[in-house]
Design an enzyme around this catalytic site. Structure first.
Site, PDB file in Angstrom:
ATOM      1  N   ASN A 128       2.515   4.645   7.562  1.00  0.00           N
ATOM      2  CA  ASN A 128       2.053   3.459   6.860  1.00  0.00           C
ATOM      3  C   ASN A 128       2.831   2.200   7.236  1.00  0.00           C
ATOM      4  O   ASN A 128       2.335   1.091   7.067  1.00  0.00           O
ATOM      5  CB  ASN A 128       2.149   3.682   5.346  1.00  0.00           C
ATOM      6  CG  ASN A 128       1.762   2.448   4.568  1.00  0.00           C
ATOM      7  OD1 ASN A 128       0.582   2.103   4.469  1.00  0.00           O
ATOM      8  ND2 ASN A 128       2.755   1.742   4.025  1.00  0.00           N
TER       9      ASN A 128
ATOM     10  N   ASP B 232      14.391   2.819  10.875  1.00  0.00           N
ATOM     11  CA  ASP B 232      13.433   1.922  11.516  1.00  0.00           C
ATOM     12  C   ASP B 232      12.460   2.776  12.332  1.00  0.00           C
ATOM     13  O   ASP B 232      12.887   3.495  13.241  1.00  0.00           O
ATOM     14  CB  ASP B 232      14.192   0.947  12.424  1.00  0.00           C
ATOM     15  CG  ASP B 232      13.297  -0.138  13.016  1.00  0.00           C
ATOM     16  OD1 ASP B 232      12.064   0.061  13.079  1.00  0.00           O
ATOM     17  OD2 ASP B 232      13.837  -1.177  13.442  1.00  0.00           O
ATOM     18  N   VAL B 233      11.183   2.687  12.035  1.00  0.00           N
ATOM     19  CA  VAL B 233      10.208   3.529  12.731  1.00  0.00           C
ATOM     20  C   VAL B 233      10.148   3.226  14.228  1.00  0.00           C
ATOM     21  O   VAL B 233       9.696   4.058  15.019  1.00  0.00           O
ATOM     22  CB  VAL B 233       8.795   3.389  12.127  1.00  0.00           C
ATOM     23  CG1 VAL B 233       8.767   3.914  10.699  1.00  0.00           C
ATOM     24  CG2 VAL B 233       8.278   1.964  12.216  1.00  0.00           C
TER      25      VAL B 233
ATOM     26  N   THR C 246      -1.016  -7.475  -0.913  1.00  0.00           N
ATOM     27  CA  THR C 246       0.308  -6.901  -0.691  1.00  0.00           C
ATOM     28  C   THR C 246       1.246  -8.051  -0.330  1.00  0.00           C
ATOM     29  O   THR C 246       0.789  -9.160  -0.014  1.00  0.00           O
ATOM     30  CB  THR C 246       0.290  -5.911   0.486  1.00  0.00           C
ATOM     31  OG1 THR C 246      -0.066  -6.631   1.689  1.00  0.00           O
ATOM     32  CG2 THR C 246      -0.714  -4.788   0.260  1.00  0.00           C
TER      33      THR C 246
ATOM     34  N   ILE D 291       0.835  -1.203   0.000  1.00  0.00           N
ATOM     35  CA  ILE D 291       0.000   0.000   0.000  1.00  0.00           C
ATOM     36  C   ILE D 291       0.866   1.247   0.000  1.00  0.00           C
ATOM     37  O   ILE D 291       0.569   2.231  -0.683  1.00  0.00           O
ATOM     38  CB  ILE D 291      -0.940  -0.009   1.220  1.00  0.00           C
ATOM     39  CG1 ILE D 291      -2.009  -1.092   1.067  1.00  0.00           C
ATOM     40  CG2 ILE D 291      -1.605   1.356   1.405  1.00  0.00           C
ATOM     41  CD1 ILE D 291      -2.868  -1.300   2.306  1.00  0.00           C
TER      42      ILE D 291
ATOM     43  N   TYR E 281      -1.823  -8.489  16.306  1.00  0.00           N
ATOM     44  CA  TYR E 281      -1.899  -7.557  15.184  1.00  0.00           C
ATOM     45  C   TYR E 281      -3.187  -6.747  15.258  1.00  0.00           C
ATOM     46  O   TYR E 281      -3.171  -5.514  15.089  1.00  0.00           O
ATOM     47  CB  TYR E 281      -1.835  -8.323  13.865  1.00  0.00           C
ATOM     48  CG  TYR E 281      -2.085  -7.471  12.643  1.00  0.00           C
ATOM     49  CD1 TYR E 281      -1.097  -6.619  12.160  1.00  0.00           C
ATOM     50  CD2 TYR E 281      -3.303  -7.518  11.961  1.00  0.00           C
ATOM     51  CE1 TYR E 281      -1.317  -5.826  11.043  1.00  0.00           C
ATOM     52  CE2 TYR E 281      -3.532  -6.741  10.843  1.00  0.00           C
ATOM     53  CZ  TYR E 281      -2.536  -5.892  10.389  1.00  0.00           C
ATOM     54  OH  TYR E 281      -2.768  -5.114   9.283  1.00  0.00           O
TER      55      TYR E 281
ATOM     56  N   LYS F 123      -3.873  -2.500  15.585  1.00  0.00           N
ATOM     57  CA  LYS F 123      -4.713  -1.693  14.699  1.00  0.00           C
ATOM     58  C   LYS F 123      -5.866  -1.036  15.456  1.00  0.00           C
ATOM     59  O   LYS F 123      -6.317   0.063  15.099  1.00  0.00           O
ATOM     60  CB  LYS F 123      -5.227  -2.545  13.532  1.00  0.00           C
ATOM     61  CG  LYS F 123      -4.121  -3.017  12.594  1.00  0.00           C
ATOM     62  CD  LYS F 123      -3.310  -1.841  12.041  1.00  0.00           C
ATOM     63  CE  LYS F 123      -2.232  -2.266  11.072  1.00  0.00           C
ATOM     64  NZ  LYS F 123      -1.485  -1.132  10.506  1.00  0.00           N
TER      65      LYS F 123
END
Length: 270
Positions: free
Chosen positions: A87, A60-61, A187, A17, A152, A156
């Protein structure tokens, strides 16, 4: 050109994405600072999007110092930041909660949630200058949950809550904060998830069936929605968790109902 002269700080923008967003943002006139922790992924994206309007940064975020430096580099190169699009994300492992290890839990929250904390912490002063906006990539599972994907889904759900709270905190500065919430989107990450399922061979049909519109899409459908949310066309939209799902929240229930009906019919014949 909806994003003419805008500077977008985009994490996870080299595949999936994120890469579809990079393409459409660039086509809409934006300059991009694309952050990825994969040198290979950066080089592949660079070959596909060859323009001086894109700065690629390996970072690296989940690492605060990396993001602080990436923000500094972006402002040094382009002079400002108008949008932060969070993202970057990971989805492993596909497990029930009690089977998830502490390392797996920490990795998910460090990337998916702490990544938003880091970009906001170090980028918010730049957005105040431009009265910019923040876009987070969430997921439908943050609202409805998902089997054998508890950790996960929790990240979110956190993204949705963060988006709404951030929208309130930063509205006095003219900063909008929104999120997109896709369902299934083809993806590389979804393909890995698909192979981890108990009946991997049936996943493609399952993903098509849960979407009311009849198919599991590619990432461009999400990128189109993202373009709207970060553009001035959405100038009075904030705190929004926008479903880009093809009606999947309805499709999940449809598939479940079909399964229940099949079980009932089987029992009737016994």
């Amino acid at each position: 050109m909806l994003l003419k002269n805008k500077v977008i700080f985009l994490t996870g923008g080299t595949e999936g994405i994120g890469f579809e967003c990079a393409k459409i943002y660039n086509a809409a006139g934006a300059k991009l600072s694309i952050v990825s922790n994969s040198e290979r992924s950066i080089e592949e994206a660079r070959l596909k999007l060859q323009t001086e309007d894109i700065l690629y940064i390996k970072a690296d975020v989940a690492v605060a110092a990396d993001i602080q430096q990436a923000i500094i580099e972006t402002v040094g190169y382009f002079g400002k930041i108008d949008v932060i699009h969070n993202n970057a994300g990971i989805s492993n492992p596909s497990k029930a909660l009690h089977e998830t290890t502490e390392d797996e839990w920490n990795a998910l929250f460090n990337v998916n949630v702490k990544g938003v904390f880091n970009t906001t912490r170090y980028g918010i002063e730049e957005l105040k200058k431009t009265r910019g906006n923040i876009l987070n990539t969430g997921s439908l599972v943050g609202e409805i949950g998902q089997e054998i994907h508890a950790a996960y889904s929790a990240t979110k759900g956190a993204i949705s809550a963060l988006t709404k709270s951030m929208a309130l905190d930063y509205a006095p500065y003219g900063i909008r904060v929104n999120a997109v919430a896709p369902a299934g989107v083809w993806t590389p990450m979804l393909r890995v998830w698909s192979q981890q399922q108990p009946d991997a061979n049936s996943i493609e049909n399952y993903l098509d069936d849960i979407h009311a519109l009849g198919y599991c899409p590619e990432g461009d459908v999400v990128a189109d929605a993202c373009l709207f949310l970060i553009s001035d066309q959405a100038r009075f939209v904030t705190g929004c968790i926008l479903p880009v799902t093809g009606g999947a929240e309805l499709g999940y229930r449809r598939v479940i109902n079909q399964t229940v009906q099949a079980i009932q019919e089987k029992n009737d014949h016994i």
